[in-house]
Design an enzyme around this catalytic site. Structure first.
Site, PDB file in Angstrom:
ATOM      1  N   ASP A 184      -7.478   4.208  -1.914  1.00  0.00           N
ATOM      2  CA  ASP A 184      -6.326   3.307  -1.845  1.00  0.00           C
ATOM      3  C   ASP A 184      -5.961   2.804  -3.241  1.00  0.00           C
ATOM      4  O   ASP A 184      -6.759   2.118  -3.890  1.00  0.00           O
ATOM      5  CB  ASP A 184      -6.664   2.125  -0.931  1.00  0.00           C
ATOM      6  N   ASP A 185      -4.759   3.162  -3.700  1.00  0.00           N
ATOM      7  CA  ASP A 185      -4.204   2.657  -4.962  1.00  0.00           C
ATOM      8  C   ASP A 185      -4.907   3.181  -6.207  1.00  0.00           C
ATOM      9  O   ASP A 185      -4.873   2.535  -7.264  1.00  0.00           O
ATOM     10  CB  ASP A 185      -4.215   1.119  -4.996  1.00  0.00           C
ATOM     11  N   CYS A 217       1.854   2.848   0.406  1.00  0.00           N
ATOM     12  CA  CYS A 217       0.750   3.358   1.215  1.00  0.00           C
ATOM     13  C   CYS A 217       1.161   3.966   2.552  1.00  0.00           C
ATOM     14  O   CYS A 217       0.840   5.129   2.834  1.00  0.00           O
ATOM     15  CB  CYS A 217      -0.278   2.255   1.438  1.00  0.00           C
ATOM     16  N   ARG A 275       0.761   7.863   3.766  1.00  0.00           N
ATOM     17  CA  ARG A 275      -0.205   8.240   4.794  1.00  0.00           C
ATOM     18  C   ARG A 275       0.488   8.946   5.964  1.00  0.00           C
ATOM     19  O   ARG A 275      -0.060   9.883   6.541  1.00  0.00           O
ATOM     20  CB  ARG A 275      -0.956   6.986   5.267  1.00  0.00           C
ATOM     21  N   LYS A 279      -8.676   2.569   6.755  1.00  0.00           N
ATOM     22  CA  LYS A 279      -7.355   1.948   6.867  1.00  0.00           C
ATOM     23  C   LYS A 279      -6.391   2.873   7.602  1.00  0.00           C
ATOM     24  O   LYS A 279      -6.312   4.062   7.310  1.00  0.00           O
ATOM     25  CB  LYS A 279      -6.837   1.632   5.461  1.00  0.00           C
ATOM     26  N   HIS A 339      -2.775   1.454   9.173  1.00  0.00           N
ATOM     27  CA  HIS A 339      -1.509   0.898   8.672  1.00  0.00           C
ATOM     28  C   HIS A 339      -0.307   1.748   9.065  1.00  0.00           C
ATOM     29  O   HIS A 339       0.628   1.928   8.290  1.00  0.00           O
ATOM     30  CB  HIS A 339      -1.579   0.738   7.140  1.00  0.00           C
ATOM     31  N   HIS A 371      -8.045  -1.062  -3.374  1.00  0.00           N
ATOM     32  CA  HIS A 371      -6.987  -2.010  -3.009  1.00  0.00           C
ATOM     33  C   HIS A 371      -7.465  -3.443  -3.227  1.00  0.00           C
ATOM     34  O   HIS A 371      -8.670  -3.722  -3.233  1.00  0.00           O
ATOM     35  CB  HIS A 371      -6.647  -1.796  -1.530  1.00  0.00           C
ATOM     36  N   ASP A 383      -3.181   7.402  -2.289  1.00  0.00           N
ATOM     37  CA  ASP A 383      -1.908   7.266  -1.589  1.00  0.00           C
ATOM     38  C   ASP A 383      -0.741   6.931  -2.505  1.00  0.00           C
ATOM     39  O   ASP A 383       0.417   7.166  -2.149  1.00  0.00           O
ATOM     40  CB  ASP A 383      -2.014   6.234  -0.463  1.00  0.00           C
ATOM     41  N   ASN A 384      -1.011   6.374  -3.680  1.00  0.00           N
ATOM     42  CA  ASN A 384       0.052   5.998  -4.630  1.00  0.00           C
ATOM     43  C   ASN A 384      -0.621   5.563  -5.920  1.00  0.00           C
ATOM     44  O   ASN A 384      -1.846   5.663  -6.060  1.00  0.00           O
ATOM     45  CB  ASN A 384       0.941   4.882  -4.067  1.00  0.00           C
ATOM     46  N   LYS A 431       2.405   1.456  -8.631  1.00  0.00           N
ATOM     47  CA  LYS A 431       2.707   1.378  -7.201  1.00  0.00           C
ATOM     48  C   LYS A 431       4.014   0.626  -6.945  1.00  0.00           C
ATOM     49  O   LYS A 431       4.365  -0.289  -7.685  1.00  0.00           O
ATOM     50  CB  LYS A 431       1.553   0.670  -6.486  1.00  0.00           C
TER      51      LYS A 431
END
Length: 588
Positions: free
Chosen positions: A36-37, A74, A78, A136, A138, A227, A333-334, A388
């Protein structure tokens, strides 16, 4: 003479007899890991500071795709990764935290996967795979939106943008709690845990519910690292003591040089300096420098701790005798997260009420709410600009490692690939059909020919690829990119870059090549119409909308609390009246 006659007859018989059919190769197990991130250069193999030996080993045994792009946010990323379908067509055009009321419930903006949009898990399950996930999610709150209704046999899912890594609690006012679900039902997490270890422990348990080699399995592992809140076991963070004392400008310059040395960008490619409005490291007080340097130590410790958990997963698959037939995908994801929640208006009160602090002592440990902020995010995004949320390369250029059966070892693939290409690649690897009756068509293309070394690219020089999230947008065609970023970093104007010579987006070619700009703008308009991009209200920014939506949620929570308090008061009064009447009647 007789010998040669019979020999000829025997040879003819042998040649005419069909060879025994070779048994088909077993279908691979598949592990998709989303960090994540994470920035493009966060993994060690990509030049990062953190020690990530297990990800690096996968990169050595497989392929590093340095031309990979995703969306800048995100949930859209995803949705595309798990379906192979553009985020608007999938129903997850943005995230609810920044959704304006004018877009709510419009086609593409329901923020859960729409009917006919099948996850790769659902597609693989129909061909006989066991399907598992931990981490995660989301991608929608309703029961029909959770992993258990989207093709996963077993799942431990966080239905939020993030959560604390040490306890089952929210990390921001937008959420009242950290909503965890197992197989579609609310679940309580252990009293003590660390998120990366918890997720790998649960996933290995799910894997072991089936005997080795009997049935292929697909596992989706979506870490909370890195994250917000940036948290890590102290022992890992301490390994980076002093590593970031030079500040963010020094880190950005060092990453740019390593990007050139590793061939991530050309040796003579320009890299923009830090934005002028960012704080100078030298202007900070000694106390400020200490806490911000420690934040990056925790960030690196969080990456290394996550990598250690990945190592435990790999070792577990190896002990089952399945490692050689397991395909691994590791990506982000980013780009890196720039937000500073700690200094937002009213946040200090919320932190105090929810057991959080931001101070040097214990930073990253239980009860700490750490963040990297704009300056470190800008440094981490090198050699690109921004981070991001934005469609500049710093927001969408992410690391991608693919390793396992059918992947040439040691491959370094600079050609453009996109997040929607992941699902078609996995389907082809598993021998699953890309077209299913009643399912929305895939937007991506399989990377298998490129991974096997059969072709240098899968997207031709005239094939346009568009993306859009909350007004920030881009379109790629060959070596060129047009990009539009909105406030506060951008001005809403389209710019044109040649990424082959200027991957850092430092020289706008709009004035020099107006015909190319107009042709690519026409491609983008066609993309917008095809996928259903909805207009934004005047004056919209993601940051303002996030604050507004969070306040609306908090008021809803407060109203709920007031209603509950009112009902409790009514009940207490009613009980008091009933009790008095009973006493008068002599029954008490």
């Amino acid at each position: 003479m007789r010998f040669s006659f019979f020999g000829a007859v025997l040879a003819a018989v042998v040649l005419a007899t069909p060879a025994a059919a070779q048994p088909p190769a077993p279908r691979p197990n598949i592990v998709v890991i989303v960090v994540d991130d994470a920035a493009l250069m966060d993994f060690g193999a990509f030049g990062g500071e953190a020690r990530t030996p297990h990800i690096d080993a996968l990169a050595r045994r497989g392929a590093m795709l340095t031309g990979y792009r995703t969306s800048p946010l995100c949930s859209p990323s995803r949705a595309m990764l798990l379906t192979g379908v553009d985020s608007h067509r999938a129903g997850v055009a943005t995230i609810e935290e920044v959704l304006p009321p004018s877009q709510r419930n419009k086609p593409g903006y329901g923020l859960s996967l729409e009917p006919g949009v099948l996850t790769v898990a659902e597609r693989l399950r129909r061909t006989g795979y066991r399907t598992l996930m931990a981490g995660k999610w989301h991608l929608g709150h309703e029961p029909r939106a959770l992993p258990s209704a989207q093709g996963f046999d077993r799942s431990l899912a966080l239905d939020a943008s993030g959560a604390d890594n040490w306890a089952a609690k929210s990390y921001m006012p937008y959420y009242r709690t950290a909503p965890w679900f197992e197989d579609g039902r609310p679940v309580d997490l252990p009293g003590r845990f660390y998120s990366s270890d918890l997720l790998v422990d649960r996933l290995t348990r799910y894997i072991d519910e089936g005997p080795p080699g009997q049935k292929p399995w697909f596992a989706y592992l979506a870490f909370q690292a890195v994250h917000i809140p940036v948290q890590a076991p102290k022992a890992y963070s301490d390994r980076y003591r002093g590593r970031f004392d030079g500040g963010w400008a020094a880190l950005r310059a060092a990453r740019a040089e390593r990007a050139r040395a590793l061939g991530i960008i050309p040796a003579d490619a320009p890299v923009a300096p830090l934005a002028a409005d960012l704080r100078r490291w030298e202007a900070l007080s000694a106390e400020e420098r200490a806490i911000y340097a420690r934040t990056m130590e925790v960030y690196s410790g969080m990456l290394e701790s996550m990598d250690a958990a990945i190592g435990r997963l790999i070792a577990h698959v190896d002990r089952r005798g399945e490692l050689a037939n397991t395909l691994f995908v590791v990506t982000s994801d980013n780009g890196p997260e720039p937000s500073d929640p700690v200094h937002a208006t009213g946040m200090s009160l919320w932190m105090a009420m929810n057991g959080y602090s931001w101070r040097l002592q214990g930073l990253g440990e239980p009860g700490s709410l750490a963040f990297i902020g704009r300056e470190w995010a800008s440094a981490l995004s090198a050699p690109s600009q921004h981070y991001k949320f934005f469609a500049a390369e710093g927001g969408v250029r992410a690391p991608l490692v693919i390793s396992g059966p059918g992947v040439a070892a040691g491959a370094r693939l600079p050609a453009l690939s996109f997040v929607t290409d992941i699902t078609p690649t996995l389907l082809e690897s598993a021998g699953a059909p890309p077209v299913l009756k009643g399912a929305k068509a895939l937007d991506g293309r399989s990377l298998r020919p490129m991974l096997a070394g059969e072709t240098p690219a899968i997207h031709g020089p005239d094939h346009p690829i568009g993306l859009e999230v909350s007004g920030n947008a881009a379109l790629y065609r060959g070596d060129h990119k047009i990009v539009r970023d909105m406030a506060p970093l951008g001005d809403g104007r389209w710019r044109l870059y040649n990424l082959a010579v200027d991957p850092g987006e430092t020289r706008d070619l709009s004035a020099a090549e107006p015909e190319r700009l107009q042709a690519m703008l026409a491609d983008y308009k066609a993309y917008e119409a095809r996928v259903g991009v909805a207009p934004l209200p005047p004056g919209y920014t993601m940051q303002k909308q996030l604050v507004g939506n969070a306040l609306t949620r908090q008021l809803g929570f407060a109203r709920g609390g007031l209603i509950a308090a009112g009902l409790a008061l009514v009940a207490a009064v009613a009980f008091f009246i009933w009790r008095r009447r009973r006493r008068r009647q002599g029954r008490l």
